[in-house]
Enzyme design. Structure first.
Site, PDB file in Angstrom:
ATOM      1  N   HIS A 223      93.670 -45.825  48.578  1.00  0.00           N
ATOM      2  CA  HIS A 223      94.760 -46.778  48.881  1.00  0.00           C
ATOM      3  C   HIS A 223      95.460 -46.279  50.139  1.00  0.00           C
ATOM      4  O   HIS A 223      96.385 -45.463  50.070  1.00  0.00           O
ATOM      5  CB  HIS A 223      95.744 -46.856  47.714  1.00  0.00           C
ATOM      6  CG  HIS A 223      95.156 -47.421  46.465  1.00  0.00           C
ATOM      7  ND1 HIS A 223      95.391 -48.716  46.038  1.00  0.00           N
ATOM      8  CD2 HIS A 223      94.314 -46.883  45.554  1.00  0.00           C
ATOM      9  CE1 HIS A 223      94.729 -48.940  44.906  1.00  0.00           C
ATOM     10  NE2 HIS A 223      94.063 -47.837  44.585  1.00  0.00           N
TER      11      HIS A 223
ATOM     12  N   ASP B 268      91.202 -42.076  45.434  1.00  0.00           N
ATOM     13  CA  ASP B 268      92.225 -43.032  44.996  1.00  0.00           C
ATOM     14  C   ASP B 268      93.529 -42.883  45.781  1.00  0.00           C
ATOM     15  O   ASP B 268      93.806 -43.687  46.649  1.00  0.00           O
ATOM     16  CB  ASP B 268      92.471 -42.908  43.489  1.00  0.00           C
ATOM     17  CG  ASP B 268      93.069 -44.174  42.889  1.00  0.00           C
ATOM     18  OD1 ASP B 268      93.105 -45.210  43.580  1.00  0.00           O
ATOM     19  OD2 ASP B 268      93.498 -44.135  41.715  1.00  0.00           O
TER      20      ASP B 268
ATOM     21  N   GLU C 183      92.612 -49.950  33.643  1.00  0.00           N
ATOM     22  CA  GLU C 183      93.176 -48.637  33.987  1.00  0.00           C
ATOM     23  C   GLU C 183      94.358 -48.379  33.058  1.00  0.00           C
ATOM     24  O   GLU C 183      95.534 -48.487  33.435  1.00  0.00           O
ATOM     25  CB  GLU C 183      93.614 -48.592  35.454  1.00  0.00           C
ATOM     26  CG  GLU C 183      94.011 -47.175  35.881  1.00  0.00           C
ATOM     27  CD  GLU C 183      94.504 -47.077  37.306  1.00  0.00           C
ATOM     28  OE1 GLU C 183      94.638 -48.126  37.969  1.00  0.00           O
ATOM     29  OE2 GLU C 183      94.765 -45.952  37.765  1.00  0.00           O
TER      30      GLU C 183
ATOM     31  N   HIS D  11      86.941 -45.363  47.103  1.00  0.00           N
ATOM     32  CA  HIS D  11      88.155 -45.942  46.520  1.00  0.00           C
ATOM     33  C   HIS D  11      89.377 -45.148  46.976  1.00  0.00           C
ATOM     34  O   HIS D  11      89.604 -44.016  46.544  1.00  0.00           O
ATOM     35  CB  HIS D  11      88.054 -45.905  44.987  1.00  0.00           C
ATOM     36  CG  HIS D  11      89.155 -46.640  44.298  1.00  0.00           C
ATOM     37  ND1 HIS D  11      88.933 -47.728  43.471  1.00  0.00           N
ATOM     38  CD2 HIS D  11      90.495 -46.457  44.295  1.00  0.00           C
ATOM     39  CE1 HIS D  11      90.085 -48.164  42.991  1.00  0.00           C
ATOM     40  NE2 HIS D  11      91.052 -47.413  43.479  1.00  0.00           N
TER      41      HIS D  11
ATOM     42  N   HIS E  44      90.329 -53.293  40.058  1.00  0.00           N
ATOM     43  CA  HIS E  44      90.932 -52.277  39.200  1.00  0.00           C
ATOM     44  C   HIS E  44      90.840 -52.864  37.787  1.00  0.00           C
ATOM     45  O   HIS E  44      91.368 -53.948  37.528  1.00  0.00           O
ATOM     46  CB  HIS E  44      92.392 -52.049  39.574  1.00  0.00           C
ATOM     47  CG  HIS E  44      92.575 -51.191  40.784  1.00  0.00           C
ATOM     48  ND1 HIS E  44      92.063 -51.519  42.005  1.00  0.00           N
ATOM     49  CD2 HIS E  44      93.209 -49.994  40.937  1.00  0.00           C
ATOM     50  CE1 HIS E  44      92.379 -50.556  42.878  1.00  0.00           C
ATOM     51  NE2 HIS E  44      93.068 -49.624  42.248  1.00  0.00           N
TER      52      HIS E  44
ATOM     53  N   GLN F 290      98.208 -55.881  43.509  1.00  0.00           N
ATOM     54  CA  GLN F 290      98.785 -54.788  42.696  1.00  0.00           C
ATOM     55  C   GLN F 290      99.670 -55.268  41.546  1.00  0.00           C
ATOM     56  O   GLN F 290      99.672 -54.693  40.477  1.00  0.00           O
ATOM     57  CB  GLN F 290      99.610 -53.878  43.616  1.00  0.00           C
ATOM     58  CG  GLN F 290     100.395 -52.777  42.935  1.00  0.00           C
ATOM     59  CD  GLN F 290      99.546 -51.593  42.512  1.00  0.00           C
ATOM     60  OE1 GLN F 290      99.156 -50.773  43.323  1.00  0.00           O
ATOM     61  NE2 GLN F 290      99.245 -51.513  41.221  1.00  0.00           N
TER      62      GLN F 290
HETATM   63 FE   FE2 Z   1      93.064 -47.412  42.616  1.00  0.00          FE
END
Ligand code: FE2
Length: 447
Positions: free
Chosen positions: A67, A317, A221, A65, A218, A160
């Site tokens: 980005h 992440d 979170e 995971h 996701h 996102q």
């Molecule tokens: Fe993430």
């Protein structure tokens, strides 16, 4: 060129070390044989022999995971002053307007090079699709092709700013799928309403089923104990039959659920077969920001999920972006953070934590027979100057060799500090206890 590693300790699946030492012979980019070590055997006339001296041979690190589209943008155009997920999304939304293909390709490739140098050869990146131009998506698909000979990159379409709460979000997600991603994502806790969040998961499952893709959402979170989308994700995974092709990332609200609900949810997670990814750096940073003291750790229930038999991995992440200003993409740092954050401090738990960036992460990503120290599989592995996964985590060692597709991709010289203690001869210090130093033969690894 043919590579033979002689006399290595082997990391075992799930954490730990196999008894004895082994020779691993590679041919044509694949592992040809794994045999008990035989130092009487003549090395081959051609090819490269790596004498392991009992160092730890492990399949490569897996980054489940990250980005890559947002990486290396910290402070652009401004820093995340509150340190919350929400301000991070706002900062990124501003930076996103200035994206170019070259910008994304350059930053993503730089971080992949950092990860490869540290032994990461399988990566799942998320890529924001709430951009009408899909600039980052096209760039990451291009990067996936460019790095193919070195490492495997999976690209997840990640909305996102929402599927149903962002104008055209569902259409952009569908367009991203059409352009050739590996997995589809969601962010149900960010949608405007609970109903939008549930609907977004149905949208994502429909897309994944239609196009034969994996799902990595996701999910929850947030510290809001009322955020309960992971139950929807797990139920849909179970009923659709997609099961272990589905991943729930973050799930930090689980750390705030009451015991009664968490118990029921855990049963559903086990039945569903989905994998989970905990990202200790990002969520230790982002969660608890709205708490007075005591502040919650803000992580998912790692120890309990492992105990129940769920596949759980650790992810990095973010690397120097609005959600984490630091980082080099080093999986052993992720493990160290995870060990403390999730209180995995028993010796077997530390071995398990190591497997959360190796074979457990490989299982979450569905790497199957593309991963592992087994004859016939790709010759991808690391030689770590350590006795065991526990030792590698404690001393945070760098791979002496990273082998990808049967060739040496990176090497880090084994270089202990040199201590000039008053009244004594200079002595190397590598944090191996003196009483264990004589048995640590890997210290003879050539520079
Ligand atoms: Fe993430």
């Amino acid at each position: 060129m043919q590579i033979i590693v002689r006399g290595a300790r082997l990391a075992t699946e799930g954490g730990g070390t196999a008894p004895g030492t082994y020779d691993v012979e590679c041919e044509g980019g694949r592992i040809a044989r794994v045999l008990p070590a035989d130092d009487q055997k003549e090395p081959p006339a051609t090819g490269r022999v790596i004498e392991a001296h009992g160092a730890l041979l492990t399949p490569p690190f897996v980054e489940p995971h990250i980005h890559l589209d947002t990486a290396l943008t910290a402070g652009e155009p401004r820093w995340n002053a509150s340190g919350t997920l929400w301000e991070g999304i706002a900062c990124w939304s501003e930076r996103k307007r200035t994206l170019t293909r070259e910008d994304v390709v350059s930053r993503a490739t730089e971080v992949l090079r950092w990860q490869a140098a540290q032994g990461v050869l399988h990566v799942r990146t998320h890529c924001d699709t709430t951009d009408p131009e899909l600039t980052a998506l096209d760039a990451l698909l291009e990067v996936r092709d460019r790095v193919r000979d070195v490492l495997d990159l999976q690209v997840t379409a990640f909305p996102q700013e929402g599927v149903h709460s962002f104008p055209g979000g569902a259409e952009l997600l569908a367009e991203a799928v059409a352009r050739g991603v590996d997995a589809v994502g969601a962010i149900p806790h960010y949608e405007d309403t609970r109903e939008d969040g549930v609907a977004s998961l149905h949208t994502v499952f429909a897309l994944a089923e239609r196009h034969g893709l994996r799902i990595d959402a996701h999910c929850d979170e947030t510290d809001d104990e009322q955020s309960r989308f992971v139950e929807v994700l797990a139920a849909l995974a179970l009923r659709s039959g997609l099961r272990d092709r589905v991943t729930a990332s973050h799930t930090t609200a689980m750390g705030s659920y009451n015991g009664s609900y968490a118990h029921r949810l855990q049963g559903l997670l086990v039945r569903s077969g989905i994998g989970l990814v905990c990202n200790p750096f990002a969520n230790l940073n982002l969660q608890g920001r709205f708490d007075d003291h005591p502040k919650r750790r803000g992580l998912t229930r790692v120890k309990e999920l492992l105990g129940a038999g769920c596949p759980v991995a650790f992810g990095h992440d973010d690397v120097m972006d609005p959600w984490n200003p630091l980082g080099t993409g080093n999986p052993l740092q992720t493990v160290l953070a995870g060990v403390y954050a999730a209180q995995l401090t028993g010796p077997e738990e530390i071995d398990t934590a190591f497997s959360m960036v190796t074979d457990r992460a490989a299982r979450v990503l569905g790497l199957g027979e593309g991963y592992g120290l087994v004859a016939g599989r790709p010759a991808n592995f690391l030689l770590l100057p350590a006795d065991s996964p526990f030792d590698a985590v404690r001393r945070q060692v760098a791979p002496r060799y990273v082998v990808s597709r049967g060739r040496v991709l990176a090497e880090t010289p084994y270089a202990p500090a040199r201590l000039y203690w008053p009244g004594e001869d200079p002595e190397p210090v590598d944090f191996v206890r003196r009483r264990d130093a004589d048995s640590a033969h890997w210290r003879r690894l050539p520079f």
